[in-house]
Design an enzyme around this catalytic site. Structure first.
Site, PDB file in Angstrom:
ATOM      1  N   ASP A   9       0.856  -1.179   0.000  1.00 19.68           N
ATOM      2  CA  ASP A   9       0.000   0.000   0.000  1.00 19.68           C
ATOM      3  C   ASP A   9       0.898   1.236   0.000  1.00 19.68           C
ATOM      4  OD1 ASP A   9      -2.367   1.650   0.546  1.00 19.68           O
ATOM      5  OD2 ASP A   9      -1.576   1.778   2.585  1.00 19.68           O
ATOM      6  N   ASP A  11      -0.252   5.194   1.044  1.00 17.21           N
ATOM      7  CA  ASP A  11      -0.477   6.110   2.171  1.00 17.21           C
ATOM      8  C   ASP A  11      -0.613   5.350   3.477  1.00 17.21           C
ATOM      9  OD1 ASP A  11      -0.858   8.831   0.771  1.00 17.21           O
ATOM     10  OD2 ASP A  11      -2.172   7.488  -0.356  1.00 17.21           O
ATOM     11  N   ASP A 213      -1.920  -0.853   6.030  1.00 12.31           N
ATOM     12  CA  ASP A 213      -2.196  -0.178   7.294  1.00 12.31           C
ATOM     13  C   ASP A 213      -3.669   0.003   7.597  1.00 12.31           C
ATOM     14  OD1 ASP A 213      -2.806   3.218   6.973  1.00 12.31           O
ATOM     15  OD2 ASP A 213      -2.413   1.974   5.228  1.00 12.31           O
TER      16      ASP A 213
END
Length: 265
Positions: A9, A11, A213
């Site tokens: 991922d 961000d 996240d």
């Protein structure tokens, strides 16, 4: 060492709090490519927003964008595209919402938003990918990869309940941040897109390392043989996964540090 597919991922994971790549991250990813490993970025961002980071790294990699709605090859060839059903899209566009909740559409080659939003611009400043303001009444219903509502989490929770009534199994609903409710076609998520890519590359899931996240990363992390989630991850991540390893903070290049350790760089 057996070559691996490393998928991350952006961000909150690979990027720092300033939404840019750490120098150490660039160094590590380039070194892994030289060793024969393959890289993939998998993000809720639009493809045009992601390719800037790929170009900065200067290494070949697949891009999974809009939470799995699109997959592009390293040479920019579109490998897969999944659009929201036009009637469902119409219902989402017309859904009643507070005035301070922004509605966005990710199309194949554009980003539409219903009103100016400085906060959205700030997040994407590093890539130069900007929205076009289009009133909801003029938004298209065809060719939509992702619908986003941005606003206060409590307001989004109420919108989410309505979205689930509208969509049923025909829509996939998730969050990339507490302030971003994101909707794709049913069965579209990063995990499904990653599974298709692994098949294309003739790799097994246990030959894949994944990093994320937030809730839109759960399916991807659940599939990968080695799942890693950040110290700054959503508080429900460990419970949702039931497996995986928590690593460092995204602002401290936690992914790069783990990869240095894992591959002896």
């Amino acid at each position: 060492m057996t070559p691996r597919l490393i998928v991350s991922d952006l961000d909150g994971t690979l990027l720092g709090s300033d939404h840019v790549l750490h120098e150490s991250t660039i160094e590590v990813l380039r070194a892994l490519t030289e060793q024969g490993h393959q890289l993939t970025l998998a993000s809720g961002r639009h493809y045009r927003d992601m390719k800037v980071f790929r170009d900065e790294l200067g290494v070949p990699m697949h891009l999974i964008s809009s939470n799995g709605a699109y997959t592009h090859a390293p040479d920019d060839t579109l490998l897969a595209a999944h659009h929201v059903d036009p009637e469902k899209a119409r219902a989402l566009i017309e859904l009643e919402r507070p005035a301070n909740v922004r509605l966005s559409l990710y199309l194949d080659d554009a980003w539409y938003i219903d009103s100016e939003s400085p906060g959205h611009l700030a997040m994407h400043a590093a890539t130069g990918f900007v929205y076009q303001v289009v009133p909801a009444s003029e938004m298209p219903v065809n060719g939509i990869g992702k619908v986003l509502y941005g606003g206060d989490p409590l307001e989004l929770a109420r919108i989410e309940a309505s979205v689930r009534q509208i969509g049923g199994d025909d829509l996939h609903v998730t969050y990339s941040t507490p302030n971003s409710l994101e909707i794709m076609a049913g069965g579209v998520n990063k995990g499904v897109a990653l599974a298709a890519l692994l098949e294309r590359l003739n790799l097994r899931a246990d030959e894949c390392l994944a990093f994320g996240d937030n809730l839109n990363d759960v399916e991807m992390l659940a599939l990968a043989g080695e799942a890693h989630y950040m110290a700054n991850a959503h508080p429900e991540m460990a419970g949702r996964l039931g497996r995986g390893r928590q690593i460092g903070h995204h602002h401290e290049a936690g992914v790069a540090e783990l990869l240095r350790e894992r591959f002896g760089l």
